[in-house]
Design an enzyme around this catalytic site. Sequence first.
Site, mmCIF file in Angstrom:
data_model
loop_
_atom_site.group_PDB
_atom_site.id
_atom_site.type_symbol
_atom_site.label_atom_id
_atom_site.label_comp_id
_atom_site.label_asym_id
_atom_site.label_seq_id
_atom_site.Cartn_x
_atom_site.Cartn_y
_atom_site.Cartn_z
ATOM 1 N N GLY A 128 38.850 6.495 130.962
ATOM 2 C CA GLY A 128 39.111 7.293 129.765
ATOM 3 C C GLY A 128 39.193 6.368 128.575
ATOM 4 N N SER A 129 40.385 5.799 128.354
ATOM 5 C CA SER A 129 40.534 4.837 127.263
ATOM 6 C C SER A 129 39.602 3.648 127.471
ATOM 7 C CB SER A 129 41.971 4.308 127.202
ATOM 8 O OG SER A 129 42.873 5.367 127.106
ATOM 9 N N THR B 16 35.085 18.958 126.886
ATOM 10 C CA THR B 16 35.187 20.126 126.009
ATOM 11 C C THR B 16 33.818 20.805 125.931
ATOM 12 O OG1 THR B 16 36.847 18.922 124.755
ATOM 13 C CG2 THR B 16 35.885 20.840 123.677
ATOM 14 N N GLU C 229 34.513 11.168 114.351
ATOM 15 C CA GLU C 229 35.291 11.949 115.327
ATOM 16 C C GLU C 229 36.785 11.883 114.992
ATOM 17 O OE1 GLU C 229 34.301 11.310 119.418
ATOM 18 O OE2 GLU C 229 36.173 12.180 120.145
ATOM 19 N N ARG D 104 64.068 35.921 107.947
ATOM 20 C CA ARG D 104 65.076 35.984 109.018
ATOM 21 C C ARG D 104 66.461 35.657 108.452
ATOM 22 N NH1 ARG D 104 66.044 37.935 114.137
ATOM 23 N NH2 ARG D 104 67.512 36.569 115.223
ATOM 24 N N MET E 198 31.856 11.489 128.052
ATOM 25 C CA MET E 198 32.103 10.059 128.222
ATOM 26 C C MET E 198 33.099 9.866 129.376
ATOM 27 S SD MET E 198 32.875 8.934 124.313
ATOM 28 C CE MET E 198 31.947 9.539 122.938
ATOM 29 N N GLN F 39 71.116 24.670 103.917
ATOM 30 C CA GLN F 39 70.595 23.396 103.402
ATOM 31 C C GLN F 39 69.780 22.649 104.461
ATOM 32 O OE1 GLN F 39 73.044 19.854 102.712
ATOM 33 N NE2 GLN F 39 72.536 20.038 100.555
ATOM 34 N N PRO G 114 36.965 10.328 135.845
ATOM 35 C CA PRO G 114 38.310 10.318 136.443
ATOM 36 C C PRO G 114 38.994 8.948 136.327
ATOM 37 C CG PRO G 114 36.790 11.508 137.843
ATOM 38 C CD PRO G 114 35.962 10.935 136.731
HETATM 39 C C1 LIG Z 1 41.744 18.816 126.349
HETATM 40 C C2 LIG Z 1 40.945 17.560 126.426
HETATM 41 C C3 LIG Z 1 39.636 17.544 125.948
HETATM 42 C C4 LIG Z 1 38.861 16.386 126.066
HETATM 43 N N1 LIG Z 1 37.536 16.424 125.675
HETATM 44 C C5 LIG Z 1 36.723 15.376 125.978
HETATM 45 C C6 LIG Z 1 35.306 15.462 125.779
HETATM 46 O O1 LIG Z 1 34.792 16.445 125.262
HETATM 47 N N2 LIG Z 1 34.540 14.406 126.155
HETATM 48 C C7 LIG Z 1 35.057 13.279 126.720
HETATM 49 O O2 LIG Z 1 34.310 12.366 127.048
HETATM 50 N N3 LIG Z 1 36.405 13.176 126.930
HETATM 51 C C8 LIG Z 1 37.240 14.190 126.585
HETATM 52 N N4 LIG Z 1 38.602 14.105 126.814
HETATM 53 C C9 LIG Z 1 39.133 12.889 127.411
HETATM 54 C C10 LIG Z 1 40.012 12.082 126.481
HETATM 55 O O3 LIG Z 1 39.260 11.470 125.475
HETATM 56 C C11 LIG Z 1 40.794 11.086 127.351
HETATM 57 O O4 LIG Z 1 41.728 11.850 128.097
HETATM 58 C C12 LIG Z 1 41.504 10.034 126.549
HETATM 59 O O5 LIG Z 1 40.576 9.141 125.959
HETATM 60 C C13 LIG Z 1 42.486 9.207 127.414
HETATM 61 O O6 LIG Z 1 41.877 8.758 128.586
HETATM 62 P P1 LIG Z 1 42.623 9.006 130.003
HETATM 63 O O7 LIG Z 1 42.960 10.446 130.071
HETATM 64 O O8 LIG Z 1 41.761 8.453 131.063
HETATM 65 O O9 LIG Z 1 43.974 8.217 129.897
HETATM 66 P P2 LIG Z 1 44.167 6.667 130.283
HETATM 67 O O10 LIG Z 1 43.101 5.875 129.669
HETATM 68 O O11 LIG Z 1 44.365 6.557 131.748
HETATM 69 O O12 LIG Z 1 45.545 6.357 129.557
HETATM 70 C C14 LIG Z 1 46.827 6.684 130.131
HETATM 71 C C15 LIG Z 1 47.897 6.130 129.205
HETATM 72 O O13 LIG Z 1 47.777 4.697 129.138
HETATM 73 C C16 LIG Z 1 47.684 4.295 127.798
HETATM 74 N N5 LIG Z 1 46.795 3.129 127.661
HETATM 75 C C17 LIG Z 1 45.548 2.966 128.168
HETATM 76 N N6 LIG Z 1 45.039 1.794 127.800
HETATM 77 C C18 LIG Z 1 45.971 1.197 127.014
HETATM 78 C C19 LIG Z 1 46.030 -0.039 126.289
HETATM 79 N N7 LIG Z 1 44.993 -0.893 126.296
HETATM 80 N N8 LIG Z 1 47.155 -0.322 125.594
HETATM 81 C C20 LIG Z 1 48.197 0.543 125.564
HETATM 82 N N9 LIG Z 1 48.193 1.736 126.219
HETATM 83 C C21 LIG Z 1 47.104 2.049 126.922
HETATM 84 C C22 LIG Z 1 47.091 5.493 127.061
HETATM 85 O O14 LIG Z 1 47.365 5.444 125.675
HETATM 86 C C23 LIG Z 1 47.785 6.635 127.770
HETATM 87 O O15 LIG Z 1 49.059 6.822 127.211
HETATM 88 C C24 LIG Z 1 39.411 15.230 126.649
HETATM 89 C C25 LIG Z 1 40.736 15.240 127.096
HETATM 90 C C26 LIG Z 1 41.491 16.380 127.006
HETATM 91 C C27 LIG Z 1 42.898 16.364 127.540
#
Ligand SMILES: Cc1cc2nc3c(=O)[nH]c(=O)nc-3n(C[C@H](O)[C@H](O)[C@H](O)COP(=O)(O)OP(=O)(O)OC[C@H]3O[C@@H](n4cnc5c(N)ncnc54)[C@H](O)[C@@H]3O)c2cc1C
Length: 382
Positions: A131-132, A158, A245, A271, A125, A282, A128
């Site tokens: 994500g969220s 993953t 999930e 230890r 999903m 404690q 670059p």
């Molecule tokens: C080891 C690993 C394995 C993964 N495996 C998969 C996989 O198999 N398939 C896949 O599709 N993805 C995968 N991911 C991706 C993962 O789901 C995303 O990294 C995650 O959803 C966050 O997206 P982002 O990294 O783009 O962060 P961003 O979305 O850029 O977020 C950055 C920060 O902003 C905050 N933020 C964003 N929007 C809001 C909001 N509306 N309100 C408040 N805070 C907010 C976030 O909480 C975060 O702290 C993986 C990631 C990692 C690190």
Amino acid sequence: MKRELFSEEHEIFRDAFRRFLEQAVVPRQEEWAKAGIVSRDVWNKAGEQGFLCPWVSEEYGGSGADFLYSVVELEELSRINENGFVPPLHSDIVVPYIEAFGTEEQKRRWLPGCVNGDIVTAVAMTEPNAGSDLQALKTTASKDGGSYVINGQKTFITNGIINDLVIVAAMTDPKAQPRYTGMSLFCVEYGTPGYQKVRNLEKIGWHSQDTAELFFEDCRVPKENLLGGQEGQGFVQMMIKLQQERLVCSIGAVASMWAVLEWTKKYCEERSAFGRPIIKFQNTRFKLVEMYTMAEVLQTFVDRLITEHMKGTDVVTETSMAKWVVTEELKKTVDQCLQFFGGYGYMMEYPIAKAYQDVRVMTIFAGTTEIMKEIIGRRLGM
Ligand SMILES: Cc1cc2nc3c(=O)[nH]c(=O)nc-3n(C[C@H](O)[C@H](O)[C@H](O)COP(=O)(O)OP(=O)(O)OC[C@H]3O[C@@H](n4cnc5c(N)ncnc54)[C@H](O)[C@@H]3O)c2cc1C
């Protein structure tokens, strides 16, 4: 507290899976961490022994087992601190998409291989810049006669290198309003021209897990690879599957809490400092007691969610609560437990050091803590 969830059959399965892990996984954990990937044969062995997707119905090669068999596997993997070999991602997160939304032809084509280990899956999903905010994804799938042509980039995937089949989220209608109605899911087999596994990413932890970048460049798949055969369903399909999930993450995290507490209690008993075992201070006892209490409370919550999830209840709000609270508590637990190991806690020969590296991602993937709170707030009408 004795848990009421499991039957004798589940416990027999637990013993068998534990033996499998001790023989096929534990001896290879270091080798895999150095390689940045697990060996493919462990997936085949797991398939041969019935440990992949045990819930798939017999019609498609599975055993028709209930979700508790998946819970057992999750708990046993957490007990040995394993997160490179990830049957829960394959069996309980990705393959359920095919089973729930796939056409009959798609199920017949892929499910038997997912069960016997011929097919290892991944789900792509994240991009670059998406994500969220999944609605911002840019990957497109354009219809061209009897096929779709996929173009785009995915990251943090993953099983990104080891997979044979990846479910890719792409825009079939980039102009759709609201945007999510233009999103679809595609099953893309490795070997399809244009599907490239580009880079196994270096991470803080989860060293034996191949988390990779994927590229799709004019990647042509037959229209039969559109999951469910209907465009525009992707976002809704993803939302439906996120309940399981997040529950999977919570089950694994609470099981990790127990494992970490067990190692730490044992270490504190063995230890000594100032002439007595450090568990006799404690401060040590009180902190351990606080963490054991939290683990009991969270276990009770997670077990209740497992029961409701198995009944088919909508527990999206509660699984989102569990996902953030259990993973945040696990993060605190691992940090505190490492402190009790003193300098040894910082040494990689102790599993607590690896747990410290591995735990950090758990409040980030499968939806961050902040996103969980957004979902809960919305569902509570705030
Ligand atoms: C080891 C690993 C394995 C993964 N495996 C998969 C996989 O198999 N398939 C896949 O599709 N993805 C995968 N991911 C991706 C993962 O789901 C995303 O990294 C995650 O959803 C966050 O997206 P982002 O990294 O783009 O962060 P961003 O979305 O850029 O977020 C950055 C920060 O902003 C905050 N933020 C964003 N929007 C809001 C909001 N509306 N309100 C408040 N805070 C907010 C976030 O909480 C975060 O702290 C993986 C990631 C990692 C690190």
